[in-house]
Each structure stands twice: as structure tokens, then as C-alpha cells.
Design an enzyme around this catalytic site. Structure first.
Site, PDB file in Angstrom:
ATOM      1  N   PRO A  10       0.788  -1.242   0.000  1.00 18.37           N
ATOM      2  CA  PRO A  10       0.000   0.000   0.000  1.00 18.37           C
ATOM      3  C   PRO A  10       0.818   1.290   0.000  1.00 18.37           C
ATOM      4  O   PRO A  10       0.815   2.061   0.957  1.00 18.37           O
ATOM      5  CB  PRO A  10      -0.833  -0.134   1.274  1.00 18.37           C
ATOM      6  N   CYS A  11       1.486   1.558  -1.120  1.00 15.63           N
ATOM      7  CA  CYS A  11       2.272   2.786  -1.241  1.00 15.63           C
ATOM      8  C   CYS A  11       1.379   4.025  -1.197  1.00 15.63           C
ATOM      9  O   CYS A  11       1.856   5.119  -0.879  1.00 15.63           O
ATOM     10  CB  CYS A  11       3.118   2.760  -2.501  1.00 15.63           C
ATOM     11  N   HIS A  12       0.090   3.856  -1.473  1.00 14.96           N
ATOM     12  CA  HIS A  12      -0.830   4.998  -1.417  1.00 14.96           C
ATOM     13  C   HIS A  12      -1.023   5.505   0.017  1.00 14.96           C
ATOM     14  O   HIS A  12      -1.521   6.607   0.208  1.00 14.96           O
ATOM     15  CB  HIS A  12      -2.182   4.636  -2.046  1.00 14.96           C
TER      16      HIS A  12
END
Length: 181
Positions: free
Chosen positions: A128-130
Site C-alpha cells: 500500500p504505497c498509497h
């Protein structure tokens, strides 16, 4: 979600190797996965692939979860792997900053390297880089096939909102900030 195309590649163990999604078209999404690894989609195990695509849809809607054991990170550097392990620890509905991840990895000077690792993430949604933001707590950039990273912020915000992140105007509410201890 209508108008969003998902592409994924799995290894022989069923682990996700690369994935992408695009709100522009399917071919853009496929091109990103092909570019990340040399993949012939016709050789993919359909049962593994279908399960991973369903999981990506769940992650996109803000409800799914994927364990690191389900991901093949053998193609990424040791530093990027360490970043991705930290990203996988960020709880749904929370965010952290590039600086906080860098500090957890040993030095605040790693902030740009953490940002680069996020930009190179071969497994968006699964890793989950967001959920990582600049220290301003503004959404910032988010890369997607067919869009410049500067044009993807709307999708990053939508993903965060689906996961329950609260906003105050154009910034994430401080109550949603998580610190990697």
C-alpha cells in the site's frame, strides 16, 4: 469498479509478481506488468491469477488484505524490500510519511529513497504505497499507467477515503497518521 482495469502476473507458487491498474485502458495496465517482468499472460495459472485479481479488486474497494507471503519480492533490492515490509505494516485507514518510514529504516536522509521505492512499487494496492504521504499530509503524487504521477493524486485520495482515512480540506486528518515504531 467500472472503467478500471486490473492486470496481474503470478509465479508458479501463485504469488503475485507484478500488478497494475488503469482507469484509462486495459492495454496500459498490461504494458506496465509486461515492463516490470517479461511475462506471457497465456502461461499464467488461471486459478491463481483469478484469485489474485479478486484480491486486487477488494484492495481497490478498500476492504481487502494481502499478506507479504502472497507476494514475490525476489526481483526487488534489499532496501526496497525493507521499505515494502514497512508499508505492509501501515493499517487500513491510516497513513504515514516518507520521513517516518525513512527514520524507521535508519535515517531521515533516506526519505527520497523511500519515495523512489514507492514510485517503483511493482505491486500497487498489494503493497500500500498509497498510504505514504509527504510531511505536509497532502496527498501528493500517485503513478498509474497512462497518467503522470502528478495527475494521479485524485486516485490516491479515493483509495485512502475508501479505506476510511479522514481529510480536512486537502490534508489528511492528524488522527489518521500512523507512526512505524
Amino acid at each position: 469498479m467500472e472503467g478500471v482495469w486490473f492486470t496481474a502476473a503470478v509465479n508458479e507458487k501463485g504469488q503475485l509478481v507484478a500488478c497494475a491498474f488503469s482507469d484509462r485502458d486495459k492495454e496500459l495496465s498490461e504494458a506496465v506488468v509486461r515492463g516490470a517482468i517479461a511475462v506471457d499472460f497465456s502461461t499464467q495459472n488461471d486459478s491463481f491469477l483469478n484469485r489474485r485479481l479478486q484480491e486486487l479488486h477488494s484492495l481497490f474497494s478498500g476492504t481487502g488484505r494481502m499478506d507479504l507471503k502472497e507476494l514475490d519480492l525476489s526481483r526487488v533490492s534489499g532496501f526496497r524490500r525493507r521499505v515494502y515490509v514497512q508499508l505492509s505494516r501501515i493499517p487500513r485507514g491510516r497513513v504515514t510519511t516518507y520521513g517516518a518510514i525513512a527514520k524507521r529504516l535508519g535515517s531521515l536522509t533516506y526519505s527520497r529513497a523511500v519515495g523512489l521505492a514507492n514510485a517503483m512499487n511493482p505491486l500497487p494496492l498489494a503493497i500500500p504505497c498509497h498510504r505514504v504521504l509527504p510531511s505536509s499530509l497532502r496527498v501528493g503524487n500517485y503513478g498509474m499507467p497512462g497518467r503522470k504521477p502528478a495527475d494521479g493524486g485524485y486516485m490516491k485520495r479515493a483509495l485512502l477515503e475508501r479505506e476510511g482515512v479522514k481529510f480536512q480540506d486537502d490534508r489528511v486528518s492528524k488522527e489518521c497518521v500512523w507512526s512505524p515504531v
